[in-house]
Design an enzyme around this catalytic site. Structure first.
Site, PDB file in Angstrom:
ATOM      1  N   TRP A 238      34.963   5.130  21.230  1.00 54.05           N
ATOM      2  CA  TRP A 238      34.454   3.749  21.097  1.00 54.05           C
ATOM      3  C   TRP A 238      34.660   3.249  19.678  1.00 54.05           C
ATOM      4  O   TRP A 238      34.977   2.075  19.446  1.00 54.05           O
ATOM      5  CB  TRP A 238      32.974   3.656  21.462  1.00 54.05           C
TER       6      TRP A 238
ATOM      7  N   ASP B 287      28.691   2.918  20.669  1.00 59.40           N
ATOM      8  CA  ASP B 287      29.307   2.174  21.781  1.00 59.40           C
ATOM      9  C   ASP B 287      29.188   0.657  21.595  1.00 59.40           C
ATOM     10  O   ASP B 287      29.994  -0.121  22.078  1.00 59.40           O
ATOM     11  CB  ASP B 287      28.624   2.525  23.109  1.00 59.40           C
TER      12      ASP B 287
ATOM     13  N   THR C 287      21.603  12.105  18.534  1.00 54.88           N
ATOM     14  CA  THR C 287      22.548  11.880  19.620  1.00 54.88           C
ATOM     15  C   THR C 287      21.781  11.618  20.910  1.00 54.88           C
ATOM     16  O   THR C 287      20.664  12.127  21.087  1.00 54.88           O
ATOM     17  CB  THR C 287      23.523  13.056  19.807  1.00 54.88           C
TER      18      THR C 287
ATOM     19  N   ARG D   7      33.415  10.538  23.419  1.00 55.55           N
ATOM     20  CA  ARG D   7      33.535   9.132  23.807  1.00 55.55           C
ATOM     21  C   ARG D   7      32.991   8.208  22.706  1.00 55.55           C
ATOM     22  O   ARG D   7      33.488   7.107  22.518  1.00 55.55           O
ATOM     23  CB  ARG D   7      32.863   8.851  25.153  1.00 55.55           C
TER      24      ARG D   7
ATOM     25  N   SER E  28      27.083  12.007  30.994  1.00 56.56           N
ATOM     26  CA  SER E  28      26.167  12.508  29.966  1.00 56.56           C
ATOM     27  C   SER E  28      25.676  13.908  30.319  1.00 56.56           C
ATOM     28  O   SER E  28      24.847  14.077  31.218  1.00 56.56           O
ATOM     29  CB  SER E  28      24.968  11.583  29.807  1.00 56.56           C
TER      30      SER E  28
ATOM     31  N   ASP F 107      24.703  -4.067  26.455  1.00 56.20           N
ATOM     32  CA  ASP F 107      26.032  -3.831  27.034  1.00 56.20           C
ATOM     33  C   ASP F 107      26.697  -5.054  27.641  1.00 56.20           C
ATOM     34  O   ASP F 107      27.683  -4.925  28.377  1.00 56.20           O
ATOM     35  CB  ASP F 107      25.952  -2.704  28.077  1.00 56.20           C
TER      36      ASP F 107
HETATM   37  N1  GLY Z   1      28.310   3.220  26.757  1.00 56.03           N
HETATM   38  C1  GLY Z   1      27.793   4.335  27.434  1.00 56.03           C
HETATM   39  C2  GLY Z   1      28.734   5.455  27.510  1.00 56.03           C
HETATM   40  O1  GLY Z   1      29.789   5.474  26.916  1.00 56.03           O
HETATM   41  O2  GLY Z   1      28.403   6.392  28.228  1.00 56.03           O
END
Ligand code: GLY
Length: 412
Positions: free
Chosen positions: A254, A178, A238, A250, A382, A113
């Site tokens: 992305w 992502d 996933t 999301r 999440s 990240d």
């Molecule tokens: N990149 C992690 C998220 O979108 O939760």
């Protein structure tokens, strides 16, 4: 009104708006953003100096992470956007202060990240200040990110390991959608240094993602797990979505943003086709609510979609929205609209403006001083992990501010 501005307004299809109401809309929202950021800065002064705002707890108070989580770049990034929007020198000082805390990340290699962490902070800092020290830190960050590339998989490893929701199976070369967002740091480093290896890594990763992560209908898988000996795909699952075959909102966002940026950097029409296909899939889905703020997963609780046995998604019966996904898509559509035919570009731009107005409305934007001093409400971190459900998230605010910035740039 000047003819050019009339054309812009007409092109945006802003029949109900005038340039002056849109400028008022922007100035009221950028003013609001500055106020929320100032409230948040006051709150951060009561915390550990290396604690980075992320979300709120059950009592609605701001919670934080260390700089080594994936989100520390968003608060400095929001400060940079606020400085651009308001030219407030106090915000400028804070943007520098919060950015420079992240310098140790330039040597960080433990997950993928770094693009989010460094490009949203130092990337904006360098763009705005031109300070060469920031450029060097970004380039070192790109070197660190590149260490996670493996030519056999043709991809950058996202996490060191991923445990399937279905049981005990673990994978050691997971790549998540992502990750496309992190490539912007590599494209930057390639341009700044002339070292083509950064670009080679970014393009290879993007091509692999396009091939293995995107379905023929332009929906997306979240996690693709590779075999490092053969480079073959071992599994498509996933981590944060409802089911392996569902489309996590999301993740799709992305993809739209990521492939748009990759097209900007490469001008390869395959990436534009993918970005456009993913955007159309998102916008045309019959599971997208009328206000275009998606449910957290496009297929949550639908027939034919089953969460893994260990996923908390099995226990959730509310179809939560994810405002962060809408903010990312709104920001992306402002850019994607520029790469289309005039008619299609107008359609995307109108949609981005409408989404921005929705996000800035009372259903999603918190009253000043509330919501832990974050701007937007109702995002989801999440659900499978049972974390950050129906809360503010620092990255929802960042992309909201970026969308405001991109809109403002078109009205000048
Ligand atoms: N990149 C992690 C998220 O979108 O939760």
């Amino acid at each position: 009104m000047k003819p050019l501005l009339q054309i812009i307004i007409a092109a945006a299809g802003l029949t109900a708006f005038t340039l002056s109401t849109e400028k008022d809309f922007l100035s009221s929202n950028t003013g609001y953003a500055r106020q929320q950021l100032n409230h948040m800065l006051k709150e951060t002064a009561t915390r550990d100096s290396l604690a980075f705002p992320r979300t709120t707890d059950a009592a609605g108070r701001m919670t934080t992470t260390s700089m080594y989580d994936w989100t520390p770049g968003f608060f400095p990034g929001s400060l940079w956007y606020s400085y651009e929007q308001t030219k407030d020198p106090a915000i400028y000082q804070q943007a520098i202060r919060w950015t420079e805390k992240l310098e140790p990340l330039k040597d960080f290699t433990q997950h993928h990240d770094l693009g989010f962490m460094m490009y949203c902070s130092y990337g904006n800092a360098y763009r705005i200040t031109g300070n060469k020290a920031y450029r060097d830190i970004l380039i070192q960050g790109a070197r660190s990110l590149s260490t996670r590339f493996n030519p056999v998989t043709g991809s950058i490893k996202s996490w060191n390991a991923f445990k399937s929701w279905h049981g005990e199976q673990k994978y050691y070369y997971p790549v998540i959608i992502d990750n496309l967002m992190n490539l912007e740091l590599l494209f930057f480093a390639a341009k700044e240094t002339g070292d083509t290896s950064f670009r080679h890594i970014a393009v290879s990763h993007a091509l692999q993602a396009m091939k293995n992560q995107i379905r023929p209908d332009y929906s997306s898988y979240h996690v693709v797990c590779y075999d490092t000996l053969t480079g073959k795909v071992l599994a498509r699952e996933t981590a944060q979505g409802y089911a392996d075959n569902s489309t996590w909102a999301r993740g799709q966002a992305w993809g739209i943003y990521g492939f748009t940026m990759i097209y900007r950097e490469t001008k390869d029409p395959r990436f534009l086709k993918t970005a456009t296909g993913m955007a159309d899939w998102f916008l045309n889905s019959r599971n997208l609510p009328a206000d275009k703020v998606p449910y957290w997963d496009f297929n949550a609780m639908q027939k034919g979609y089953t969460p893994g046995v260990r996923s908390y998604a099995n226990q959730v019966t509310t179809k939560y929205r994810d405002v962060s996904a809408a903010a990312i898509v709104a920001a992306a559509l402002f850019e994607l609209s520029q790469y289309q035919t005039p008619a299609k570009g107008e359609q995307y731009r109108k949609t981005a403006i409408a989404m921005l107005h929705t996000l800035a409305g009372p259903a999603y934007k918190a009253p000043e001083g509330q919501n832990g001093n974050f701007m937007l409400m109702h995002s989801v971190g999440s659900i499978p992990h049972h974390t950050e459900i129906d809360v503010p998230l620092v990255y929802a605010d960042y992309y909201f501010m970026e969308a405001l910035q991109r809109y403002q740039a078109t009205l000048k």
